[in-house]
Design an enzyme around this catalytic site. Structure first.
Site, short mmCIF file in Angstrom:
data_model
loop_
_atom_site.label_atom_id
_atom_site.label_comp_id
_atom_site.label_asym_id
_atom_site.label_seq_id
_atom_site.Cartn_x
_atom_site.Cartn_y
_atom_site.Cartn_z
N TRP A 102 -10.29 7.62 7.13
CA TRP A 102 -10.94 7.54 5.69
C TRP A 102 -12.27 6.88 5.40
O TRP A 102 -13.02 7.37 4.65
CB TRP A 102 -10.15 7.06 4.81
N ASP A 169 -11.37 1.24 -1.29
CA ASP A 169 -10.56 2.57 -1.27
C ASP A 169 -9.24 1.89 -1.23
O ASP A 169 -8.61 1.75 0.07
CB ASP A 169 -10.95 3.56 -0.24
N LYS A 193 -0.61 9.03 -3.38
CA LYS A 193 0.59 7.93 -2.84
C LYS A 193 1.29 7.28 -3.59
O LYS A 193 2.79 7.47 -3.45
CB LYS A 193 -0.48 7.36 -1.76
C1 PLP Z 1 -5.19 10.09 1.36
C2 PLP Z 1 -6.36 9.14 1.46
C3 PLP Z 1 -7.86 9.42 1.09
C4 PLP Z 1 -7.97 10.88 0.73
O1 PLP Z 1 -7.42 11.41 -0.30
P1 PLP Z 1 -7.74 12.59 -1.34
O2 PLP Z 1 -7.27 12.46 -2.74
O3 PLP Z 1 -7.12 13.84 -0.53
O4 PLP Z 1 -9.29 12.88 -1.31
C5 PLP Z 1 -8.73 8.76 1.20
N1 PLP Z 1 -8.71 7.30 1.69
C6 PLP Z 1 -7.33 6.86 1.89
C7 PLP Z 1 -7.11 5.44 2.49
C8 PLP Z 1 -6.15 7.89 2.02
O5 PLP Z 1 -5.17 7.37 2.15
#
Ligand code: PLP
Length: 357
Positions: A102, A169, A193
């Site tokens: 990511w 993030d 999540k």
């Molecule tokens: C799942 C995830 C993403 C991507 O998320 P989307 O909402 O599908 O764009 C980005 N960063 C991390 C750390 C993730 O776990």
């Protein structure tokens, strides 16, 4: 049979969230209308967005210096919105920590708008650790990191002292433990999540960092627009926000972040102690960087894969396979996963050891 869902995302949510969402699809607030057919401008719909923002602020102790917005496009659109809002038009530069899949995607998007300085990377060891002791350049516009690496199963246990604003993030560990929001310029996360169903990203923004890039930011990508419009600039995902609201109400009802962080710690301790004890398995990531959300482990003897897979499937466990690019197994233990499910997995691992060890 009871299903134990270890999905990495979209993931398990509390049963009461599903029940409330189902009810709202049929008859929202006794209006005789489905939540799916009402205007997002109706007062009771606006209240859903308002409550979701307020609950986020309350549960995370968001200080007045910061604002909370919800946008569509998930965390992936935040990879784009961050540089648009934070990287200077002329001579823009940002520092990124590369801790996995990511982070790499965030870096790619940053590079479209300016210079990206990757201050450290754990790619040399398949992202199995979190780099430490790197330098963050003081002349960059921001420092970007990923608090929890959902794919590899690593987690930052502390954040560096940064001379520049920190952007993080937190998609896969937001709402799972306490965070000092005041230390961050921007925090974002895809909802699916720990926040609610897929369809949204939450972003927490320190208001004073905005408006400094000199860029003409496309309207939807501009954080200030969403702040000014209280996340109702355009039609927002009413169902998904309603789900997030119900989920945050559940979190508040059980005791908020202090309680959930205790529960999450208990789950991850149970999981990792079995990975370490059981001679059939090993954890591939550095012990001090292990994620409390996503525990990755592999079989010492790959030839027993089919046997082990059969056993956990028979126990009602689903979504235990590791990410397709790393293989092995990944037990994602988000907020709504009960410790009983972890115990079922641990019992399967023990039974597997008895049979084949
Ligand atoms: C799942 C995830 C993403 C991507 O998320 P989307 O909402 O599908 O764009 C980005 N960063 C991390 C750390 C993730 O776990």
């Amino acid at each position: 049979m009871k299903i134990h869902n270890f999905s990495a995302g979209p993931c398990i949510l509390p049963q009461e969230v599903f029940d409330r969402m189902a009810q709202a699809v049929l008859n929202f607030n006794n209006s005789g209308l489905s939540l799916m057919e009402i205007s997002h401008r109706r007062p009771d719909a606006e209240e859903v967005m308002h409550n979701t923002i307020q609950l986020t602020k309350e549960l995370l102790n968001v200080p007045d210096t910061h604002e909370v917005i919800f946008t569509q496009g998930g965390a992936s659109l935040q990879f784009v919105m961050v540089p648009f809002n934070m990287m200077k038009l002329n001579g823009g530069k940002a520092a990124y920590l590369d801790t996995g899949v990511w982070a790499t995607k965030a870096i790619e998007e940053g590079k479209r708008l300016g210079l990206v300085d990757v201050v450290a990377s754990s790619a040399d060891k398949k992202y199995s650790y979190i780099p430490k002791n790197y330098n963050i350049p003081a002349d960059a516009d921001y420092f970007h990191c990923t608090s929890n690496n959902t794919v590899a199963g690593t987690q930052m246990k502390s954040f560096p002292n940064s001379p520049i604003p920190i952007v993080c993030d937190m998609s896969s560990d937001i709402m799972s433990k306490p965070v000092d929001i005041s230390k961050f310029a921007v925090i974002y996360g895809g909802a699916q999540k720990n926040m609610g169903p897929a369809g949204n990203a939450v972003t927490i923004i320190k208001k004073e960092v905005l408006g400094k890039t000199g860029r003409d930011i496309p309207t939807y990508l501009n954080y200030q627009v969403h702040i000014d419009k209280e996340s109702a600039f355009n039609t927002w995902s009413v169902m998904a926000i309603y789900g997030a609201m119900c989920n945050l109400e559940w979190l508040k009802s059980i005791g908020g972040i202090p309680e959930i962080s205790k529960r999450n710690k208990a789950k991850s301790e149970l999981m990792y102690s079995e990975i370490d004890r059981n001679g059939m398995f090993r954890g591939p990531v550095a012990v001090e960087d292990r994620s409390d959300m996503n525990a990755t482990f592999v079989l010492n003897d790959e030839s027993l894969k089919d046997e082990f897979d059969k056993m956990w499937k028979e126990a009602g466990i689903v979504n235990l396979k590791g990410h397709r690019i790393v293989g092995g197994y990944r037990a994602s233990m988000y907020n709504a996963l009960p410790i009983e499910s972890v115990q079922v997995l641990v019992d399967v691992m023990k039974a597997f050891e008895q049979k084949f060890g």
